[in-house]
Design a protein around this motif. Sequence first.
Motif, PDB file in Angstrom:
ATOM      1  N   ALA A  25      30.943  36.316  37.556  1.00 19.38           N
ATOM      2  CA  ALA A  25      29.840  37.167  38.009  1.00 19.38           C
ATOM      3  C   ALA A  25      29.178  36.668  39.287  1.00 19.38           C
ATOM      4  N   VAL A  26      29.311  35.385  39.583  1.00 18.68           N
ATOM      5  CA  VAL A  26      28.679  34.860  40.792  1.00 18.68           C
ATOM      6  C   VAL A  26      29.675  34.736  41.943  1.00 18.68           C
ATOM      7  N   GLY A  27      30.901  35.213  41.735  1.00 23.10           N
ATOM      8  CA  GLY A  27      31.899  35.234  42.796  1.00 23.10           C
ATOM      9  C   GLY A  27      32.624  33.921  43.020  1.00 23.10           C
ATOM     10  N   VAL A  28      32.553  32.997  42.069  1.00 22.78           N
ATOM     11  CA  VAL A  28      33.246  31.722  42.201  1.00 22.78           C
ATOM     12  C   VAL A  28      34.533  31.780  41.402  1.00 22.78           C
ATOM     13  N   GLU A  29      35.663  31.597  42.085  1.00 22.84           N
ATOM     14  CA  GLU A  29      36.952  31.567  41.400  1.00 22.84           C
ATOM     15  C   GLU A  29      37.132  30.188  40.779  1.00 22.84           C
ATOM     16  N   VAL A  30      37.368  30.149  39.481  1.00 18.51           N
ATOM     17  CA  VAL A  30      37.513  28.889  38.756  1.00 18.51           C
ATOM     18  C   VAL A  30      38.944  28.794  38.252  1.00 18.51           C
ATOM     19  N   ASP A  31      39.675  27.770  38.726  1.00 17.33           N
ATOM     20  CA  ASP A  31      41.080  27.667  38.341  1.00 17.33           C
ATOM     21  C   ASP A  31      41.402  26.400  37.555  1.00 17.33           C
ATOM     22  N   SER A  32      40.433  25.553  37.283  1.00 18.13           N
ATOM     23  CA  SER A  32      40.698  24.370  36.473  1.00 18.13           C
ATOM     24  C   SER A  32      39.556  24.151  35.496  1.00 18.13           C
ATOM     25  N   ALA A  33      39.860  23.447  34.421  1.00 18.74           N
ATOM     26  CA  ALA A  33      38.861  23.208  33.387  1.00 18.74           C
ATOM     27  C   ALA A  33      37.714  22.347  33.912  1.00 18.74           C
ATOM     28  N   ALA A  34      38.026  21.367  34.742  1.00 15.72           N
ATOM     29  CA  ALA A  34      36.985  20.489  35.276  1.00 15.72           C
ATOM     30  C   ALA A  34      36.011  21.260  36.157  1.00 15.72           C
ATOM     31  N   VAL A  35      36.559  22.123  37.015  1.00 17.87           N
ATOM     32  CA  VAL A  35      35.703  22.925  37.887  1.00 17.87           C
ATOM     33  C   VAL A  35      34.889  23.909  37.051  1.00 17.87           C
ATOM     34  N   ALA A  36      35.533  24.503  36.054  1.00 20.60           N
ATOM     35  CA  ALA A  36      34.829  25.454  35.186  1.00 20.60           C
ATOM     36  C   ALA A  36      33.673  24.773  34.469  1.00 20.60           C
TER      37      ALA A  36
END
Length: 120
Positions: A25-36
Amino acid sequence: MNALASLLRTVVPLLAGWILTVTGAVGVEVDSAAVAGGVTAALTLAYYIAFRVLELLAARIGWEPLRLVAGLLLGWARPPQYAPPASARQVTVNLGGDPVDFTGFFRKVTADPRHRDGRP
């Protein structure tokens, strides 16, 4: 009821942060668990701070509907109210000899600094 209010005011911002992360919803693409995990923690913190500050400001200016809405978005309409702590209890330590009484020490440490004689 304070435990339920406290629990909900912890869980609701966590869920909001997680939902904002998962849905992007905030426009951040999250591709790894750590970043998520980091993004979720940051969004949770921002969510909680925003609505808690809004709730405090609404209470300060006396705008009850806004305070109620901000509180509900935190999971409970009002912050939990806790009973004041009980009066000082006697604290003793026995190290093999005579017991040592720390009650007076704790009373002086926790006393209001305006009262130099150790009274609360």
